[in-house]
Structures are given as C-alpha cells and as structure tokens.
Enzyme design. Sequence first.
Site, PDB file in Angstrom:
ATOM      1  N   PHE A  35       0.835  -1.199   0.000  1.00  0.00           N
ATOM      2  CA  PHE A  35       0.000   0.000   0.000  1.00  0.00           C
ATOM      3  C   PHE A  35       0.872   1.252   0.000  1.00  0.00           C
ATOM      4  O   PHE A  35       0.625   2.199  -0.756  1.00  0.00           O
ATOM      5  CB  PHE A  35      -0.927  -0.013   1.225  1.00  0.00           C
ATOM      6  CG  PHE A  35      -1.835   1.195   1.305  1.00  0.00           C
ATOM      7  CD1 PHE A  35      -2.932   1.311   0.474  1.00  0.00           C
ATOM      8  CD2 PHE A  35      -1.573   2.216   2.207  1.00  0.00           C
ATOM      9  CE1 PHE A  35      -3.764   2.423   0.538  1.00  0.00           C
ATOM     10  CE2 PHE A  35      -2.394   3.321   2.292  1.00  0.00           C
ATOM     11  CZ  PHE A  35      -3.491   3.428   1.452  1.00  0.00           C
ATOM     12  N   SER A  83       2.998  -5.195 -17.321  1.00  0.00           N
ATOM     13  CA  SER A  83       2.391  -4.976 -16.011  1.00  0.00           C
ATOM     14  C   SER A  83       1.055  -4.265 -16.218  1.00  0.00           C
ATOM     15  O   SER A  83       0.712  -3.878 -17.343  1.00  0.00           O
ATOM     16  CB  SER A  83       3.320  -4.156 -15.114  1.00  0.00           C
ATOM     17  OG  SER A  83       3.666  -2.943 -15.736  1.00  0.00           O
ATOM     18  N   LEU A  84       0.295  -4.074 -15.154  1.00  0.00           N
ATOM     19  CA  LEU A  84      -1.035  -3.475 -15.248  1.00  0.00           C
ATOM     20  C   LEU A  84      -1.075  -2.124 -14.555  1.00  0.00           C
ATOM     21  O   LEU A  84      -0.384  -1.903 -13.556  1.00  0.00           O
ATOM     22  CB  LEU A  84      -2.080  -4.393 -14.601  1.00  0.00           C
ATOM     23  CG  LEU A  84      -2.271  -5.773 -15.243  1.00  0.00           C
ATOM     24  CD1 LEU A  84      -3.249  -6.598 -14.422  1.00  0.00           C
ATOM     25  CD2 LEU A  84      -2.775  -5.642 -16.678  1.00  0.00           C
ATOM     26  N   GLU A 112     -11.385 -11.039 -12.499  1.00  0.00           N
ATOM     27  CA  GLU A 112     -10.842 -12.208 -11.808  1.00  0.00           C
ATOM     28  C   GLU A 112      -9.916 -11.736 -10.691  1.00  0.00           C
ATOM     29  O   GLU A 112      -9.497 -10.563 -10.682  1.00  0.00           O
ATOM     30  CB  GLU A 112     -10.074 -13.097 -12.801  1.00  0.00           C
ATOM     31  CG  GLU A 112      -8.926 -12.400 -13.487  1.00  0.00           C
ATOM     32  CD  GLU A 112      -8.421 -13.137 -14.727  1.00  0.00           C
ATOM     33  OE1 GLU A 112      -7.195 -13.200 -14.890  1.00  0.00           O
ATOM     34  OE2 GLU A 112      -9.245 -13.628 -15.527  1.00  0.00           O
ATOM     35  N   LYS A 114      -6.629 -10.863  -8.528  1.00  0.00           N
ATOM     36  CA  LYS A 114      -5.245 -10.493  -8.861  1.00  0.00           C
ATOM     37  C   LYS A 114      -4.340 -11.232  -7.873  1.00  0.00           C
ATOM     38  O   LYS A 114      -4.237 -10.855  -6.707  1.00  0.00           O
ATOM     39  CB  LYS A 114      -5.038  -8.978  -8.751  1.00  0.00           C
ATOM     40  CG  LYS A 114      -3.638  -8.529  -9.154  1.00  0.00           C
ATOM     41  CD  LYS A 114      -3.527  -7.006  -9.096  1.00  0.00           C
ATOM     42  CE  LYS A 114      -2.135  -6.550  -9.529  1.00  0.00           C
ATOM     43  NZ  LYS A 114      -1.077  -7.034  -8.635  1.00  0.00           N
ATOM     44  N   GLU A 170       0.838 -17.079 -12.472  1.00  0.00           N
ATOM     45  CA  GLU A 170       1.407 -16.507 -11.255  1.00  0.00           C
ATOM     46  C   GLU A 170       1.778 -17.640 -10.307  1.00  0.00           C
ATOM     47  O   GLU A 170       0.910 -18.429  -9.893  1.00  0.00           O
ATOM     48  CB  GLU A 170       0.391 -15.581 -10.578  1.00  0.00           C
ATOM     49  CG  GLU A 170       0.989 -14.631  -9.579  1.00  0.00           C
ATOM     50  CD  GLU A 170       1.488 -13.336 -10.222  1.00  0.00           C
ATOM     51  OE1 GLU A 170       1.907 -12.444  -9.469  1.00  0.00           O
ATOM     52  OE2 GLU A 170       1.458 -13.222 -11.460  1.00  0.00           O
ATOM     53  N   LYS A 286     -10.449  -7.237 -17.428  1.00  0.00           N
ATOM     54  CA  LYS A 286      -9.875  -7.375 -18.768  1.00  0.00           C
ATOM     55  C   LYS A 286     -10.979  -7.320 -19.818  1.00  0.00           C
ATOM     56  O   LYS A 286     -12.062  -7.887 -19.616  1.00  0.00           O
ATOM     57  CB  LYS A 286      -9.149  -8.722 -18.898  1.00  0.00           C
ATOM     58  CG  LYS A 286      -8.061  -8.969 -17.875  1.00  0.00           C
ATOM     59  CD  LYS A 286      -7.503 -10.380 -18.006  1.00  0.00           C
ATOM     60  CE  LYS A 286      -6.438 -10.656 -16.957  1.00  0.00           C
ATOM     61  NZ  LYS A 286      -5.952 -12.047 -17.021  1.00  0.00           N
ATOM     62  N   LYS A 310      -6.620  -2.375  -6.754  1.00  0.00           N
ATOM     63  CA  LYS A 310      -5.898  -2.768  -5.538  1.00  0.00           C
ATOM     64  C   LYS A 310      -6.779  -2.499  -4.313  1.00  0.00           C
ATOM     65  O   LYS A 310      -7.263  -1.378  -4.126  1.00  0.00           O
ATOM     66  CB  LYS A 310      -4.582  -1.987  -5.416  1.00  0.00           C
ATOM     67  CG  LYS A 310      -3.619  -2.188  -6.570  1.00  0.00           C
ATOM     68  CD  LYS A 310      -3.062  -3.589  -6.638  1.00  0.00           C
ATOM     69  CE  LYS A 310      -1.969  -3.836  -5.637  1.00  0.00           C
ATOM     70  NZ  LYS A 310      -0.716  -3.168  -5.909  1.00  0.00           N
ATOM     71  N   CYS A 402      14.179 -14.302  31.588  1.00  0.00           N
ATOM     72  CA  CYS A 402      13.537 -15.145  30.572  1.00  0.00           C
ATOM     73  C   CYS A 402      12.283 -15.810  31.140  1.00  0.00           C
ATOM     74  O   CYS A 402      12.354 -16.481  32.186  1.00  0.00           O
ATOM     75  CB  CYS A 402      14.521 -16.208  30.096  1.00  0.00           C
ATOM     76  SG  CYS A 402      13.799 -17.417  28.964  1.00  0.00           S
TER      77      CYS A 402
END
Length: 662
Positions: A35, A83-84, A112, A114, A170, A286, A310, A402
């Site tokens: 992000f 790339s997109l 679809e 990503k 991917e 797409k 995103k 500890c």
Amino acid sequence: MEKQEAQRRLAELREQVRYHSRKYYTEDDPEISDFEYDQLYRQLETLEGEYPELVTEDSPTQKIGGAVYNTFAEVVHQVPLESLHDSFSQEELRDFDRRVREAVGDVEYVAEPKFDGLSVALEYRDGLFVRGSTRGDGVTGEDVTENIRTIRSVPKILREPVPFLEVRGEVYMSDQSFQRLCARQELLEEKPFKNPRNAAAGSLRQKDPKITAQRELSIFVFNVQQVEGHALSRHDESLKWLGKLGFPVPPLYRTSGDMEEILSFIQEIGDKRGEFNFPIDGAVVKVNDFAQREELGSTAKFPRWAEAFKYPPEEKETTLLDIEVNVGRTGVLTPTGRFEPVTLAGTTVSRATLHNQDFIAEKDIRVGSRVVLRKAGEIIPEVVAVLSHPEGSQPYHLPETCPSCGERVTRVEGEAATRCTNPQCPAQLLRNLIHFASRDAMDIDGLGPAILEQLLQAGMVASPADLYTLQVAQLEKLDRFGKKSAENLVAAVERSKQNDLYRLVYALGIPHIGAKAAQVLCGAFPTMEAIQNAPEEELSQIEGFGGIMSQEVAAFFQKESARALVSRLKELGVNMAAQQQEAKGTLLAGKTFVLTGTLPTMSRKEASRLIEENGGKVTSSVSKKTSYVLAGEEAGSKLEKALQLEIPVLTEEELLQMIKSE
C-alpha cells in the site's frame, strides 16, 4: 508547485520508487508495505501528469517493474509480459470503462482475482512443457525451467498435443505453506520472508531446484500469450480451454458487459479474500474480446485493455487486553498482543506480534490501549497506531528475566532483539541442538532437524550433552530407525568427540561468535579452561576479535548453566583442547585476503580454507593492510573499496594460478 520544486520532488520520488522496486522485485525483501509503495508510485505518476515535459525515459513509470538476475540464463519474451495500471477506487475503474467504450464501443469484461506472486511464462511444444521463465522487466526474463518443473500443479504434459502454446501465470505460496516456511526459517536461524509473494519469488529463484521443491509452490494460469493449432477469440473461452488442458485457472471469475456488475463482483472477491488459501492483493478487469484488445493496444508500459484494482488495507479499532511474551527458538523474546477480536480481510483477529521493545516504545503501546489494527499483505496482523490510553496506565517494558528459564536476558547495543542466551533454555532447545550438530559446528552426520525433533519428542535429549549418551537400543525403538541407521548415528556422535576445540566453541551458540571467530579465539586460548577463565580485557586484545565478541564470550561463560554444560561434555569425553594444526604450506604466508561475490567453482568457505591451508589469512573487511581482494560475480562495496585503495583484485583462476606458480 513551482517547476523547479517539481523537478526536485520528481527526482526524489523516482529514487524512492526505484529503491523500493528493487527491494520488492529483485531482492524479494521489501521494506515498506504494498500500500505504501502504491501511494509513492501514484504520487510520482500524478506529478508527472502535471508536468509531462519533466517525464524522463528512465522514470519507473516508463518501465515494467523487475530486473533480471545473472544467476539464470536470459529469456527474451516474444510477447512482452506487461504490467497493469492500478486503480484504487471504483470511480477510477469507471474512468477506465469510459476510455475503453470511447475507443471500441460496446464491450464485455472479465473480472478475476489479482494473485500476489511471481509472474511467469510457460512454453509447451506438442503438449510437452519445454521452458519456464520469469517476467523480469517484461521483455527479458530468467530461465527457471528446472525449478518450475518441481511445482506439482504445473502440467508437464497437456491433455491435448497443442503444437505450440505459451501461457502466463502466477507462481504463489499458500498461506499455510508460508507459515510453515517461516517457522522453519526461524528454527534454522534464517531471515524469514516478509510475505507469501516474496517467499514465492525467492523460492523460484533458488540455484538448487531441490530447495524450490521443498517450498510447496503452486500456480494459477490466466493468459494465453501465444498459440499455434487452436483458434481463440475471447478471454473467458481461453480460461475454459486452459482448464481442459490441465492448467489450474482462476477459481472464480465473472463475465459481464455492465461495469456496475463487475464492480459488485470485485467487492465480492474482496469480501471473500480472507477465505482463500492463496494470496491476492486486488482484482483484474480485462476486455474479453481479443480483437478489441488488439484495437486498444498498449502504452509503453501497460495494456489499455486491462486494469488492476488494488484493495486498500482494511483497518479496525480494538483494545489491547494483554501482552504475552514468548521465547523463540533463537532465544529472542517476542511480545504478542492479545486484543478484543475484530474481523479483518475476512478472518477474526485477536492476536498480533508487537515485534520488540523499540516498536512498543515508539508507538507507546500499553495494556488497555485503544489501537488500530490492519493486516500487512493480507496475512499478518499489525498495530498501525495507538489512539488512546486508559487512565493510570504505564509504559510497557519487556521482562528482565527469561519467561521460560528465569535467567537474565540481554540486549546487545545496536540490536532490536532482547535475547535469552542460556544454552539450556527449554524454549530454544531444538534450535540449539540443530546448531550444535550442524556441519560447521560438531558436524554430526545424519543428525538433522527431523531426527532431533524425534529425539526431543521421545524424551531422549534435554541438552546437547545428552546426544553423547544415546544408545543403539534406544534409537532402534524410534520410527524410521533400523539397527544399521542407529549404529551409524551413534558412531557419528562418537566421532564428533574428537573435533577441534573451535568447533565446540562455535557449537555452543555464543552470540556473535561464528566459526571463524571461534578459530581466532582458540588460536589465542587453546583450551576450554583458558577460554572460560579469560577476562574480557584479555579477550579484547585478540587480533580480529571485536569488543562485542569479547563481551559475549565473557558473559556466556559467567553463566552457571554454560559452565555446567561444558563440564558435562568434558566428562562424556568431548575434546576440550585446540589441535593447533599447522598450515599445509607457506605459499601465501604474510598475505591477507578479503573475499566478495560469488566464485565460479568454489564457495567462499572453500576458498578461505584453500588460502589458509597455504599460509594466508582471510579477513572480512578491506583496509590498507589487505594484500588482495578475491572477487566473483555480484561483488559489492568491498570491490569498490579495493579499487579506491588500489588493492590488487584477483579472480578465482588467478588465485589458483598464484598458488600453482608459487
């Protein structure tokens, strides 16, 4: 903003985007969240849009992300793996829809998920898998064929003998596989991957395909790049055909000519993403018709016929109920927050790591604080901010002892971790045993992590010293152990008793003392008794032994538990004296070497051993006292410093020639 100020800001943004792009794509080691990276990139894109005359050819907005390692052979993509362009709001997707319709008229889309992994191309001839490559910079990728062959979900033979087919997919790592890998890395004291995407990328780029095979990678295939012998006209048609051929295709997608229906489906994917066993960071829209795609074409970087959406990181407010402190297998104390349960990215979250004392102090996290939680990379919950504290609350500090064994904990200056260094702490016993038996330490053949876990579960060992009490009859009772394998393991343990002292010193796991430092220490103090009784001031006088090393050795042997372990090992017959082996030759006597980069045929360890066997000395940093720098591929700052100081630089071949001619 004035043009001069815009120019300065653009240069700054480009440098930041290049740096974080390299960390993400090339090194698989991101320093900021997806992000935060997207916001930086969007700032750069927006400012360049305002000042188009300031756009440069080398700007990250003009190039496809990623780079090519020289570890693998190059593959030139006949059809670029583009790339997109990213959208972050529904309105931006509606703008995309308007641009498409203005260009081609009525249109149908496919939406679809990503997938968040590493983009690859797979090639088939006559139905047989022949080559796999990474996207790289979109035009040139890396040949990772043998590594891709280890991925079970990649079909090696298609169900139809298509003359030629290239597909894009991917490679990803499931959430469960990612968690198992991180646990394994922690156990072996390796740096864990930060998210599944980087784990998948790092695993696929391994030099040894056997390591890739162990990483449990998977793939989704979602595009046809090239095809011979089969006609296709639509994207949804191609997905169905790819599924029939045996490829794993997106498990859900929607075809529609109505952008509002597409937006509704994207929201549906977002609501379900916590239920998926694969990582996603958005959705892709797409154009369905291939002829329309051809008409729309591409920019220098993006296709005009597709757009990525995103998902923003989801954040929720909650209350910190308590802080629990666990001791990891490396001895690090890790604080974990327990919160009022909230739903994030489709799953219920009630716990999140608080990392370390610095993180807690920086955000002023207190028990009872009202905080904001989000999921980093849709996987790991994290505290983003503290909103308020309850009345009367106090700043939180990690315990001074500890929680597992009760011994005092330490924190070395400059380190974030607070650590228990008790060698017999129950919480880190398995890690200590793995290290103790490892090749550079006691080198006990056949005693790997799986066997050690088995011995622990059977209650046969509670300390490294217990390894020297194992009997053949005991081991024969365990699964996967026959008489011969039990005899071999007992014999390997027995052989390790004769190891040189430096191996034992290294095996004890003293912080900051590696195998090389252990050799230096034993060269100055050749018995365990001398090392145990050496004051810190004397240790600090050893050449090549730093102040922190001296502190750690002295502190370690002041612990009663450490002395007790050494005493028991001595009683069991483990060697406590340095063998003081002389170098095999003196050809390189008086010469100091520094090694950097990857050598063609030898590991750095092998090269160091060769130099030392011939009387030379190997150090870690370049100085005016350095005689030679031995450099291989990907040599970094050490090579640069050597050139600045005009120190001779050798190749591996030149080193071998030097020894031969001497």
